[in-house]
Design a protein around this motif. Structure first.
Motif, mmCIF file in Angstrom:
data_model
loop_
_atom_site.group_PDB
_atom_site.id
_atom_site.type_symbol
_atom_site.label_atom_id
_atom_site.label_comp_id
_atom_site.label_asym_id
_atom_site.label_seq_id
_atom_site.Cartn_x
_atom_site.Cartn_y
_atom_site.Cartn_z
ATOM 1 N N UNK A 69 5.551 6.399 17.545
ATOM 2 C CA UNK A 69 4.105 6.251 17.497
ATOM 3 C C UNK A 69 3.620 5.256 16.463
ATOM 4 N N UNK A 70 4.535 4.507 15.842
ATOM 5 C CA UNK A 70 4.152 3.569 14.786
ATOM 6 C C UNK A 70 3.375 2.394 15.350
ATOM 7 N N UNK A 71 2.467 1.872 14.556
ATOM 8 C CA UNK A 71 1.683 0.703 14.967
ATOM 9 C C UNK A 71 2.606 -0.512 14.994
ATOM 10 N N UNK A 72 2.807 -1.091 16.155
ATOM 11 C CA UNK A 72 3.747 -2.212 16.302
ATOM 12 C C UNK A 72 3.297 -3.449 15.541
ATOM 13 N N UNK A 73 2.018 -3.493 15.160
ATOM 14 C CA UNK A 73 1.535 -4.652 14.426
ATOM 15 C C UNK A 73 1.996 -4.637 12.970
ATOM 16 N N UNK A 74 2.406 -3.484 12.482
ATOM 17 C CA UNK A 74 2.838 -3.373 11.096
ATOM 18 C C UNK A 74 4.301 -3.746 10.937
ATOM 19 N N UNK A 75 4.655 -4.199 9.760
ATOM 20 C CA UNK A 75 6.039 -4.570 9.497
ATOM 21 C C UNK A 75 6.861 -3.336 9.160
ATOM 22 N N UNK A 76 8.122 -3.355 9.549
ATOM 23 C CA UNK A 76 9.039 -2.281 9.187
ATOM 24 C C UNK A 76 9.652 -2.529 7.813
ATOM 25 N N UNK A 77 9.409 -3.693 7.236
ATOM 26 C CA UNK A 77 10.010 -4.044 5.952
ATOM 27 C C UNK A 77 9.327 -3.293 4.828
ATOM 28 N N UNK A 78 10.120 -2.833 3.867
ATOM 29 C CA UNK A 78 9.569 -2.095 2.743
ATOM 30 C C UNK A 78 9.976 -2.688 1.408
ATOM 31 N N UNK A 79 10.826 -3.701 1.423
ATOM 32 C CA UNK A 79 11.241 -4.339 0.186
ATOM 33 C C UNK A 79 11.279 -5.847 0.392
ATOM 34 N N UNK A 80 11.187 -6.605 -0.676
ATOM 35 C CA UNK A 80 11.257 -8.045 -0.533
ATOM 36 C C UNK A 80 10.556 -8.752 -1.670
ATOM 37 N N UNK A 81 10.233 -10.002 -1.461
ATOM 38 C CA UNK A 81 9.642 -10.840 -2.496
ATOM 39 C C UNK A 81 8.431 -11.560 -1.942
ATOM 40 N N UNK A 82 7.480 -11.880 -2.829
ATOM 41 C CA UNK A 82 6.386 -12.741 -2.399
ATOM 42 C C UNK A 82 6.521 -14.070 -3.114
ATOM 43 N N UNK A 83 5.961 -15.097 -2.489
ATOM 44 C CA UNK A 83 6.012 -16.430 -3.067
ATOM 45 C C UNK A 83 4.612 -16.757 -3.557
ATOM 46 N N UNK A 84 4.448 -16.860 -4.865
ATOM 47 C CA UNK A 84 3.144 -17.145 -5.433
ATOM 48 C C UNK A 84 3.035 -16.613 -6.844
ATOM 49 N N UNK A 85 1.867 -16.716 -7.413
ATOM 50 C CA UNK A 85 1.655 -16.275 -8.782
ATOM 51 C C UNK A 85 1.513 -14.762 -8.843
ATOM 52 N N UNK A 86 1.634 -14.215 -10.054
ATOM 53 C CA UNK A 86 1.439 -12.783 -10.245
ATOM 54 C C UNK A 86 0.015 -12.392 -9.866
ATOM 55 N N UNK A 87 -0.941 -13.261 -10.192
ATOM 56 C CA UNK A 87 -2.335 -12.974 -9.853
ATOM 57 C C UNK A 87 -2.520 -12.868 -8.339
ATOM 58 N N UNK A 88 -1.847 -13.752 -7.593
ATOM 59 C CA UNK A 88 -1.907 -13.706 -6.131
ATOM 60 C C UNK A 88 -1.342 -12.384 -5.621
ATOM 61 N N UNK A 89 -0.176 -11.990 -6.167
ATOM 62 C CA UNK A 89 0.443 -10.740 -5.735
ATOM 63 C C UNK A 89 -0.440 -9.537 -5.994
ATOM 64 N N UNK A 90 -1.069 -9.511 -7.165
ATOM 65 C CA UNK A 90 -1.936 -8.383 -7.502
ATOM 66 C C UNK A 90 -3.189 -8.363 -6.630
ATOM 67 N N UNK A 91 -3.705 -9.541 -6.299
ATOM 68 C CA UNK A 91 -4.871 -9.608 -5.414
ATOM 69 C C UNK A 91 -4.528 -9.067 -4.032
ATOM 70 N N UNK A 92 -3.330 -9.407 -3.531
ATOM 71 C CA UNK A 92 -2.906 -8.914 -2.221
ATOM 72 C C UNK A 92 -2.705 -7.394 -2.237
ATOM 73 N N UNK A 93 -2.193 -6.868 -3.352
ATOM 74 C CA UNK A 93 -2.005 -5.417 -3.449
ATOM 75 C C UNK A 93 -3.349 -4.688 -3.442
ATOM 76 N N UNK A 94 -4.364 -5.292 -4.085
ATOM 77 C CA UNK A 94 -5.685 -4.670 -4.077
ATOM 78 C C UNK A 94 -6.257 -4.641 -2.666
ATOM 79 N N UNK A 95 -6.037 -5.720 -1.917
ATOM 80 C CA UNK A 95 -6.530 -5.771 -0.534
ATOM 81 C C UNK A 95 -5.826 -4.727 0.340
#
Length: 212
Positions: A69-95
């Motif tokens: 029943x999982x939403x197919x639009x969501x990613x199954x990934x739960x670990x990894x890395x982002x490419x960008x600044x720490x500020x960018x990463x924190x902004x994405x986490x807030x969203x």
């Protein structure tokens, strides 16, 4: 396979030679499967890959299975890395809000295991205390200084590069408004020039930390 646009299949092998990147040796890939570089040959290769993808067991591919029943639009990934600044990463986490776990990927070159992060934060706290003393500063007096104060910036630069401290943590501890401000100030910092304006005691402290 054609539903995934970020591979050499949809953006290369499925296209005629004149429409794909010149560096992609698609004809060699097709020959490996004894297929011609024609519309029919390319179609057969995609069909072959589709059958392979459907027949592979997820656990053998390293892909964790999803609930039916999982939403197919969501990613199954739960670990990894982002490419960008720490500020960018924190902004994405807030969203993202509560839809992601508290433990987040980091953009720097170290492992995110709890014991490594804990050790890094202990180091950050210790160096912060030592650095403040070497710079002639106190924690209570940091709020009275501008975010562009050379002593603040050099401490932020040291802790950001040499420990696991986040830019949000640095902003709070050094009274530098926000992670975005820390990121912006560090990008502008001329480390060598700033060090010439620091006291001899701070220069010795900085050199000792960066040489360890």
């Amino acid at each position: 396979m054609l539903d995934y646009p970020w591979s050499s299949i949809a953006g290369g092998y499925a296209l005629p030679p004149r429409k794909r990147a010149k560096w992609l040796a698609a004809d060699s890939g097709l020959k490996a499967f004894e297929l011609p570089d024609t519309t029919a040959g390319r179609r057969r290769m995609i069909e072959r890959l589709d059958r392979r993808a459907l027949s592979e067991e997820l656990k053998q591919c390293g892909v964790p299975p999803q609930n039916a029943g999982a939403d197919a639009r969501g990613s199954h990934l739960r670990r990894g890395w982002f490419w960008g600044t720490q500020a960018f990463g924190e902004a994405m986490r807030k969203l993202a809000g509560n839809s992601i776990k508290k433990r987040q990927p980091r953009s720097r070159n170290y492992q995110g295991e709890p014991h490594v992060a804990a050790h890094g934060m202990q180091q950050a706290e210790a160096w912060l205390e030592q650095g403040l003393g070497a710079a002639g500063l106190t924690r209570s007096g940091l709020a009275e200084l501008k975010g562009s104060d050379i002593r603040k910036l050099l401490l932020a630069d040291l802790l950001w590069r040499r420990t696991t401290a986040s830019q949000a943590w640095l902003a709070e501890r050094l009274a530098m408004k926000s992670a975005a401000n820390v990121c912006q100030q560090l990008r502008r910092l001329n480390r060598n020039k700033a060090l010439t304006q620091a006291t001899p005691a701070f220069q010795a402290f900085f050199k000792n930390c960066t040489s360890s």
